[in-house]
Design an enzyme around this catalytic site. Structure first.
Site, PDB file in Angstrom:
ATOM      1  N   SER A 538      30.449 -16.144  -1.028  1.00 42.01           N
ATOM      2  CA  SER A 538      30.142 -16.953   0.143  1.00 42.01           C
ATOM      3  C   SER A 538      28.746 -17.563   0.001  1.00 42.01           C
ATOM      4  CB  SER A 538      30.296 -16.110   1.411  1.00 42.01           C
ATOM      5  OG  SER A 538      30.389 -16.917   2.546  1.00 42.01           O
ATOM      6  N   ASP A 623      40.799 -20.350   3.767  1.00 39.79           N
ATOM      7  CA  ASP A 623      39.451 -19.915   4.141  1.00 39.79           C
ATOM      8  C   ASP A 623      38.876 -20.837   5.210  1.00 39.79           C
ATOM      9  OD1 ASP A 623      36.773 -19.118   4.222  1.00 39.79           O
ATOM     10  OD2 ASP A 623      36.758 -18.634   2.099  1.00 39.79           O
ATOM     11  N   HIS A 658      39.006 -16.171   3.949  1.00 39.29           N
ATOM     12  CA  HIS A 658      37.673 -15.843   3.430  1.00 39.29           C
ATOM     13  C   HIS A 658      37.583 -14.419   2.914  1.00 39.29           C
ATOM     14  CE1 HIS A 658      33.483 -16.980   3.020  1.00 39.29           C
ATOM     15  NE2 HIS A 658      33.088 -15.875   3.622  1.00 39.29           N
TER      16      HIS A 658
END
Length: 686
Positions: A538, A623, A658
Site C-alpha cells: 500500500s 481494491d 485491498h
C-alpha cells in the site's frame, strides 16, 4: 524459472495530461477501466505469464503453504470476554477458512449459542467478510455487516437471537458498523458516498422498518473528513466522530434518548485533534491542544464540554507519546510510547502508587485489548515480539498478579523461541537522525554479508510498525533469512514528530531513511546487495516504488503489495476513494508546490531506463484503497524501461480487494507465492 517466455507488453495509447501548465504523457491511462474487456485480458495475460514463469516453483509453493498451515492451530478460539452477562468467543474449526462467532450466558460452562458461522455464510462467494457486530442492550438482537466483493461496501442486517431469524431490515452500501440505542429498537449506522466510498453520513434506523425510511442524522459535507458512529464504554452516550488527518470533532447523544439531537462536544478547529472517554460525570480527552505534539490528557464535566472547560490530568512530554487510555472504576491505564517502545502505566484514582508494567525485552509490542467493563481490577493486554508468540494476559492492578489466558501455539513441535536472536540497532540517516531497526534471525548468524535479509517498512499515516510474531515467517527464518523492520519516519514509532517529519513536503525522509537503513545493514555485513530484499504494501508499496527508482543497486529482489505508485494521477482524481481525505498526508497537487514535490518522487512518473531488481507486484481487482490500475500501469511501464533481465511479475487476485483473500488459509497461498519468489532468487529449492 524459464527465461525464454515473452512477457506481455501492454499497448500504448498516449494520453496527455496537463496541470499547472506542466504536460505529462500517460501511455497506460487506458488501464483505468475495469469494465473494458481488454483491461481484464491484459491482467489475465500477466497472471498467465507469472504462472508460466514460476511453474517450476509451484510444488515448492504448495509445500510452503502446507508447512505454514501445519503450524497453525486449526481448532483455535479467542480468549472469552464478558459483556452484559454473556461471554463472547470467536473460534475456528479444523479445515475451515472462516470464523464462528458464539456466546455463552453467565458462565463458560453454559450452552454455546452460535451467532454466526461464516463458513456457511461464505458458501457461493469467492470473497466473504463479516464485520461490525453490535449486540442490542437487551441481548436479543445483533446487527452485522457483510461484504462479498472486497471493496469494503457492506450490507447491514439484523438477527433475532431468540428465534435465530434474519429480519427483513436490510441496509445497502454501508460501512458495516452500527450501534444500538438503549431502547433496543433504534440503530445508528454510517453510509458511504457511492463514488468515493468516503464514509459521510450517519442514519437512524428503526427495527422492523424499511431502510428507505431511515432518517439522516448527520451529513459530513467536508470531503476531507470521514464519519464514524459508536458508543461510549459507559454506554451512556452515542458518539458521532468526524475526522481528517489533522482535525477531529465529536457529537454526543444520550443513549436513552435516540430521537434527541446530537450536541457538538467541541467544534472542529483545524489542527485540533482530540478523542473522548466518558466516566462518571466527566469526559477524559486525549488531545494535542496548545501544541501538545505528543498529546496530553485533559478532563471536563459532561455538561460543559467545550475546550475552555478542559483541565489538565497528564501534561505533554516531548519524549513520550500518549497513545491511548483505558478507564476503570479504580484505575486509569495509560498507553505510552517512548524510545520506540510501548509502555503501560497504571495510575490508581486514589493518586497513590502508580507504576509501569515490566517488560524486559529489547524489542517487543504490548497494548491493552478487550476491556469492556469499568468495575474490575483486571486489565487485559497483549504481548509479543519477533521471536515470542502473542500472549493475552489478564493483569490484576491491585495484587500485580498476572495470568496468561492464552499464548499463540506454534504446532509441529519444532519451534523454540530460544533458537532465535532478536536485536534492535540504529542506522544513521543522511541528515544525522538515528533510525531504529528491529530484527530477528536464527542463532549462529555470521555477519559475512552472505545472509539473505528481508527488510520490511511502511512509513506513512503515523502508523507505527510494532514488532510482531508470525508463525508463517518461520518458513524463511529457518531457511537462513534475517527479517527486519525499518522504523522509518512517516510512522509514529518515535512519537508524533516522527510522523510530522515524514509527510507532506518532508515525505522524502521516509524514502531516504529506508535506503539508509539498507546501507547500514549492508555495511554492518548483515547482508549485501546480492542478498538484500525489500518489502512494503500500500503506502509501503509507494516506498518500494521510490526505492527501486532511486537505489535499485541495493536490492536483489522487491515485493510490492497493492502499491500506491501513481501518486499524481490518484491525488488529482477526487472521485477515487480516500483521495480528498489524504491532502493533509501527501499534499494537494492542485497547489503547485505540492504537485512539484509529488512529481519529483511519484514512482510511476519516475520510471526510467536503468537496471531494476527482481520484482513481484501483487494487487486485487476490487481494491478500493489502491486501485488495481496503479500497479498494472507501473509494471507495464517498467517492462518497456528496465534494461536488465531480472524478473518482473504482476499477480492480480481477480476476486479480492485491498486485504487480499478473505479466508485464513487462502491468504497463506498468497504468502507462499511471495516466499517462493524470495527463496527461488536465493537458489533455495526446498
Amino acid at each position: 524459472m524459464s527465461k525464454n517466455i515473452v512477457a506481455p507488453i501492454a499497448k500504448i495509447i498516449p494520453k496527455t495530461l496537463e496541470t499547472h501548465k506542466i504536460k505529462r504523457v500517460d501511455n497506460y491511462f487506458w488501464l483505468n477501466d475495469r469494465e473494458n474487456p481488454e483491461v481484464i485480458d491484459y491482467l489475465n495475460q500477466e497472471n498467465t505469464y507469472y504462472d508460466t514463469m514460476t511453474a517450476d516453483t509451484k510444488g515448492f509453493q504448495k509445500d510452503l503453504y502446507e508447512e505454514m498451515k501445519s503450524r497453525i492451530k486449526e481448532d483455535d478460539e479467542s480468549v472469552p470476554y464478558l459483556y452484559n452477562g454473556y461471554y463472547y468467543i470467536t473460534r475456528f474449526e479444523t479445515g475451515k477458512d472462516y470464523p464462528i462467532y458464539s456466546r455463552k450466558r453467565g458462565s463458560l460452562d453454559a450452552k454455546e449459542e452460535i451467532l454466526f458461522n461464516c463458513n456457511e455464510m461464505s458458501i457461493g462467494h469467492a470473497y466473504f467478510k463479516l464485520g461490525g457486530l453490535s449486540i442490542s442492550p437487551d441481548n436479543n438482537f445483533v446487527s452485522f455487516g457483510s461484504d462479498t466483493v472486497g471493496r469494503r461496501i457492506y450490507t447491514i442486517q439484523i438477527k433475532n437471537l431468540t428465534t435465530g431469524e434474519i429480519l427483513s431490515d436490510k441496509i445497502e452500501n454501508a460501512t458495516g458498523s452500527s450501534v444500538w440505542a438503549n431502547d433496543n429498537k433504534t440503530l445508528f449506522y454510517t453510509k458511504q458516498d457511492e463514488v468515493t466510498l468516503r464514509s459521510d453520513k450517519v442514519f437512524k434506523h428503526k427495527l422492523d422498518t424499511d431502510s428507505s425510511n431511515d432518517i439522516l442524522v448527520f451529513h459530513e459535507k467536508d470531503d476531507t473528513f470521514d464519519v464514524s458512529v459508536g458508543k461510549e464504554k459507559s454506554r451512556k452516550y452515542i458518539v458521532i466522530g468526524s475526522g481528517s488527518t489533522l482535525t477531529t470533532e465529536y457529537r454526543i447523544l444520550n443513549s436513552d434518548n435516540p430521537d434527541g439531537k446530537f450536541d457538538v462536544f467541541q467544534k472542529r478547529v483545524r489542527g485540533l485533534e482530540y478523542s473522548i472517554s466518558h466516566f462518571g460525570d466527566s469526559f477524559y480527552i486525549l488531545t494535542n491542544k496548545d501544541k501538545a505534539t505528543n498529546f496530553k490528557l485533559m478532563k471536563t464535566p459532561e455538561n460543559a464540554t467545550t475546550k475552555e472547560n478542559w483541565t489538565e490530568v497528564i501534561p505533554h512530554r516531548d519524549d513520550v507519546l500518549l497513545e491511548d487510555i483505558e478507564i476503570f472504576s479504580n484505575y486509569l491505564v495509560v498507553e505510552e510510547r517512548s524510545n520506540g517502545l510501548n509502555h503501560i502505566r497504571i495510575i490508581p484514582w486514589s493518586g497513590e502508587g502508580e507504576y509501569y508494567l515490566p517488560f524486559g525485552s529489547e524489542t517487543y509490542s504490548a497494548g491493552t485489548t478487550t476491556n469492556v467493563d469499568f468495575d474490575t481490577e483486571i486489565v487485559r493486554y497483549s504481548y509479543q515480539s519477533l521471536a515470542t508468540p502473542a500472549s493475552v494476559i489478564d493483569f490484576n492492578m491491585r495484587t500485580k498478579e498476572k495470568e496468561v489466558k492464552k499464548e499463540q501455539q506454534v504446532l509441529g513441535g519444532k519451534f523454540d523461541k530460544n533458537n532465535y536472536i532478536e536485536e534492535r540497532v540504529w542506522a544513521t540517516a543522511t541528515d544525522g537522525t538515528k533510525v531504529p531497526i528491529s530484527m530477528v534471525y536464527k542463532k549462529g548468524l555470521k555477519k559475512d554479508g552472505e545472509n539473505p535479509l528481508l527488510l520490511y517498512a511502511y512509513g506513512s499515516y503515523g502508523v507505527t510498525m510494532d514488532t510482531y510474531f508470525s508463525s508463517t515467517r518461520l518458513s524463511i527464518l529457518d531457511r537462513g533469512f534475517v527479517f527486519a523492520i525499518a522504523h522509518i519516519r512517516g510512522g509514529e514509532d518515535l512519537g508524533r514528530q516522527w510522523y510530522e517529519d515524514g509527510k507532506l513536503l518532508k515525505k522524502k525522509n521516509t524514502f531516504t531513511d529506508y535506503i539508509d537503513c539498507s546501507k547500514f545493514l549492508i555495511n554492518e555485513k548483515y547482508s549485501s546487495p546480492k542478498h538484500l530484499y525489500a518489502e512494503g504494501g500500500s503506502a509501503g508499496g509507494l516506498l518500494m516504488g521510490v526505492v527501486v527508482n532511486s537505489a535499485p543497486e541495493l536490492y536483489n529482489g522487491v515485493i510490492a503489495q497493492v502499491p500506491f505508485v501513481d501518486v499524481i494521477n490518484t491525488m488529482l482524481d477526487d472521485t477515487i476513494p480516500l483521495t480528498t481525505g489524504e491532502y493533509d498526508e501527501w499534499g494537494n497537487p492542485n497547489i503547485k508546490k505540492y504537485y512539484d514535490y509529488m512529481l519529483s518522487y511519484s514512482p510511476y512518473d519516475n520510471v526510467k531506463a536503468q537496471n531494476y531488481p527482481n520484482m513481484y507486484v501483487s494487487t486485487g481487482l476490487h481494491d478500493s484503497q489502491v486501485q488495481y490500475w496503479e500497479p498494472a500501469k507501473w509494471v507495464a511501464k517498467l517492462r518497456t524501461q528496465k534494461t536488465n533481465d531480472t524478473v518482473l511479475y504482476l499477480n492480480t487476485n481477480m476476486d479480492a480487494g485491498h486485504g487480499g483473500a478473505s479466508g485464513r488459509f487462502e491468504a497463506l497461498k498468497e504468502l507462499a507465492k511471495e516466499y517462493a519468489f524470495l527463496l527461488d532468487l536465493e537458489q533455495i529449492k526446498k
